[in-house]
Structures are given as structure tokens and as C-alpha cells.
Design a protein around this motif. Structure first.
Motif: not given
Length: 402
Positions: A315-318, A392-394, A397-401
Motif C-alpha cells: 500500500q505504501l508503494g514498495f 525511511a522510504g521518504r 528517496g525510495c518512496l515518492d516524497t
């Protein structure tokens, strides 16, 4: 003049480049204090453990700890000998009896590590004129067992039943054949189609060995693994497992119903020429195994944890290693090693420890963060983990900010 370390130079350069960017060494983390199966102090910070294989959370079970302490007091710190000499104590026999009861099988043989169990059994039963047909994503200990026994290795594409069948049909019908599979593959956490694979292996006259290291204790009605879950446990010749996952200590084993199995104790070199496990270790293992026989509530909670984390991360996009959760392992695929290391460190800064896995350990050369859930993770901890993954993803830079 050549240096025997020259062959490692590319890896040395890659590691130095990674560390020079200021990243904490992901392969040299120190656990300063371990408070429970799910929490430790790392770099002075409370850290949720999400990379320990401690699937059933048995490492701090009071009965398990007490059994180890009692054996240490009664028998001392070690055996100082091989199982075939002075290294078989009452505890080693009790541990093998617990395994026989757990699997409802005739024979059980305990090794000093899970690695040695694969190394020993595979190299002993398949020699230079025999064929070992194995999944290309097999664990290093399986490949090393093949090399030690000098058998002919025939790899097939990961989890591909048709490819396995084709390979088997090309082999001489009279040759000795051993098909080696895993219940759960440790990098992506995916399970093998054992039902179909065992059927084609048996039709070709092959013996079958299944490594259930990552499924024992958790998968199957009685926790006997994927072979039990898929209804083929009675058709498998050898099951290999480890004490360093669900059992919560160290050691390895093989269980079997083969009538000639006991001769392996005299001809299996990694068993004959290694000191046996310390009495405290086999006592903790036997106690843990017997408790796992009644672990259905823990198994149910671990499945809930796995489904929630898998769904939440998607759901978070990983990007995950499997479409649906298949085991207690959830692999989060990273774009490359640099991003993977940055995400690993960002998670550590948030207070979550996971495994950073890279080639050649990973399939298809991918970098991934491997999460292994525990039955002792509370539902609240799983929600906390998801929040930390998002931050941590944001940060990395592993998740869209946005």
C-alpha cells in the motif's frame, strides 16, 4: 606477483566505495543488548528486530532458557568430541527423539549447524556417478554439499515444474538421482510447488530431499513445513532443517524414514569429524521443539503479522518479492545496492533492523531488504514498523516524497 586476495578486489572496491559515502556498514552491525525476540539495542538505540529468522520467538522462552541453564550446570560447557566418539550425551539422544516425535519419522540425526546438515547429507548420499537435480536458487550449503560429494549438478529454473521434469527425463534411467528442493526460499520468501515437483521426481525414480529451514515450526498443521502443508511429507526421503530459525538456538538436522539411514552416522564426514553441540544447546533445542508441537496459536498470529506487513508495504508503494505473503519472509526489492544501503540505514535510524541482501546471495542479481517476522511481534509493533518504513522510504528517496 599475484596475491591470492586479488580475486576479491572488485568486492573490496565496492565495499570501500559504499562505506566512503558515510553509510554505516550493513554487514557489521553489533547488537549491544538483546532485550527480547523482537527488540535489541543497536548503536545505543531501541531497535525493532525484523531480520533475525526468529520466527516463533523461542529465544527467550522461559522453559527453553531454564533447560539450557540446567544442562550447563549438569554437563558443563561442551562435549569436546565428535558424536561417534565421546560427544553423544543423553541430551543429544533426547533432542533426536524430540525431532522424531515432531516429524513422526523413524530417524533423526543432529548436526552442529544447519549448513553442515546439508553439506553432510547431500555429499554423503550423492557421489561422483550420481546426479543432483536442484533449483537454481538453492542455498549455498546445498551447492557446497554437491561440490563436496562431487556429484553431477543439474540445475533447473526456479520453481519450474516443467523444467525439472525435462531435466529428469534426460538423465540415464539407471543412474542414482537426488532432487533437492527448499520449502521456503530464503531471499524472496516464496514457497516451492512441492506437490507437483515430488510427483515428477518420484515418477523418474529419484530420491527427494527438502530443506525446510524457513518453514519448520510455522507452516503446516503441525509446523512440519511446506511438505506437510501440501500433503507430500510421506513421499519425501529426507527433510533437512535447522535450529537457528524457529527453534531459536543453533544446530541442524535430517529426519528420514529410510530403513538404512543410521549408517550415515559412520560415513558422513561433516558429522563424524566435527565436535557435537554443547549440552546446553541440545537441551534448549529439544525443549523448544517439543513446545513447537503445540504452537498453533503462535502460528496463527505469525500469519496475521505476515499478511498485515505485506499488505501495508504494498500500500505504501514498495515492490515486494511475492504477490501475496507466502511465508514469514517479506522481501522489499531495491533499485540498486546504493539505494538499498541508504534505505537500510534510514530504517536503522528509525529503529528497525532488516537484512540488506545483495548479489551473489540474491536471485537475478537484485538488491533487497529482507524482513523476517516473528510470532512475538505484537500487532502494534507491526503498525510501528509500517510507519518507520514510510518515513525511511521518504528520507532515502525510495518512496515518492509528495
Amino acid at each position: 606477483m599475484s596475491d591470492l586476495f586479488d580475486k576479491f578486489q572488485p568486492l573490496i572496491d565496492q565495499r570501500e566505495a559504499l562505506l566512503s559515502s558515510g553509510v554505516t556498514d550493513p554487514f557489521n552491525l553489533v547488537m549491544e543488548k538483546v532485550e527480547s525476540p523482537t527488540v535489541a539495542i543497536c548503536n545505543g538505540r531501541r531497535t525493532i528486530l525484523l531480520g533475525t529468522y526468529n520466527y516463533m520467538g523461542m529465544t527467550f522462552d522461559p522453559d527453553v532458557v531454564e533447560a539450557g541453564q540446567q544442562a550447563l550446570a549438569d554437563y558443563g560447557s561442551g562435549t569436546t568430541g565428535s558424536r561417534v566418539l565421546n560427544g553423544t550425551y543423553a541430551g543429544h539422544k533426547a533432542c533426536e527423539e524430540a525431532l522424531r516425535d515432531f516429524y513422526a519419522m523413524d530417524h533423526a540425526m543432529v548436526f552442529s549447524t544447519g549448513y553442515q546438515a546439508n553439506l553432510g547429507i547431500i555429499s554423503t548420499i550423492a557421489g561422483k556417478d550420481d546426479y543432483i537435480i536442484l533449483d537454481i536458487d538453492s542455498h549455498a550449503s546445498i551447492y557446497d554439499g554437491c561440490a563436496l560429494g562431487n556429484a553431477q549438478i543439474v540445475p533447473f529454473r526456479h520453481n519450474d515444474v516443467e523444467a525439472l521434469e525435462k531435466r529428469l527425463k534426460r538423465l540415464p534411467p539407471e543412474a542414482g538421482k537426488l532432487v533437492v528442493l527448499e520449502g521456503v526460499y530464503s531471499m524472496l520468501g516464496d514457497i516451492a510447488p512441492l506437490k507437483e515437483m515430488v510427483a515428477v521426481s518420484k515418477a523418474a525414480g529419484a530420491m527427494v530431499l527438502v530443506d525446510e529451514a524457513h518453514s519448520m515450526g510455522f507452516i503446516g498443521e503441525h509446523g512440519r513445513g511446506v511438505a506437510e502443508e501440501q500433503g507430500v511429507i510421506d513421499d519425501i526421503d529426507f527433510i533437512i532443517g535447522t535450529f537457528s530459525k524457529s527453534v531459536g538456538t543453533v544446530g541442524g538436522f535430517c529426519v528420514s524414514n529410510h530403513p538404512k539411514f543410521e549408517i550415515l552416522r559412520l560415513v558422513c564426514r561433516p558429522y563424524v569429524f566435527t565436535a557435537s553441540l554443547p549440552p546446553s544447546v541440545v537441551a534448549t533445542a529439544a525443549t523448544s521443539i517439543r513446545k513447537l508441537m503445540h504452537g498453533s496459536n503462535k502460528r496463527a498470529h505469525l500469519w496475521e503479522n505476515s499478511k498485515r506487513l505485506h499488505g501495508g508495504l504494498r500500500q505504501l508503494g514498495f515492490t515486494l518479492g511475492t504477490e501475496e505473503p507466502q511465508s514469514a519472509i517479506i522481501a522489499v526489492i531495491m533499485p540498486d545496492l546504493e539505494k538499498g544501503a541508504a534505505m537500510w540505514e534510514a530504517l536503522l535510524n528509525e529503529g528497525v533492523y532488516v537484512n540488506l541482501a545483495r548479489p551473489p546471495a540474491t536471485p537475478a542479481g537484485m538488491t533487497l531488504l529482507r524482513c523476517s517476522l516473528c510470532a512475538e511481534h505484537s500487532s502494534e509493533q507491526v503498525e510501528e514498523i509500517l510507519g518507520k518504513f514510510e518515513r525511511a522510504g521518504r528520507a532515502s528517496g525510495c518512496l515518492d516524497t509528495h
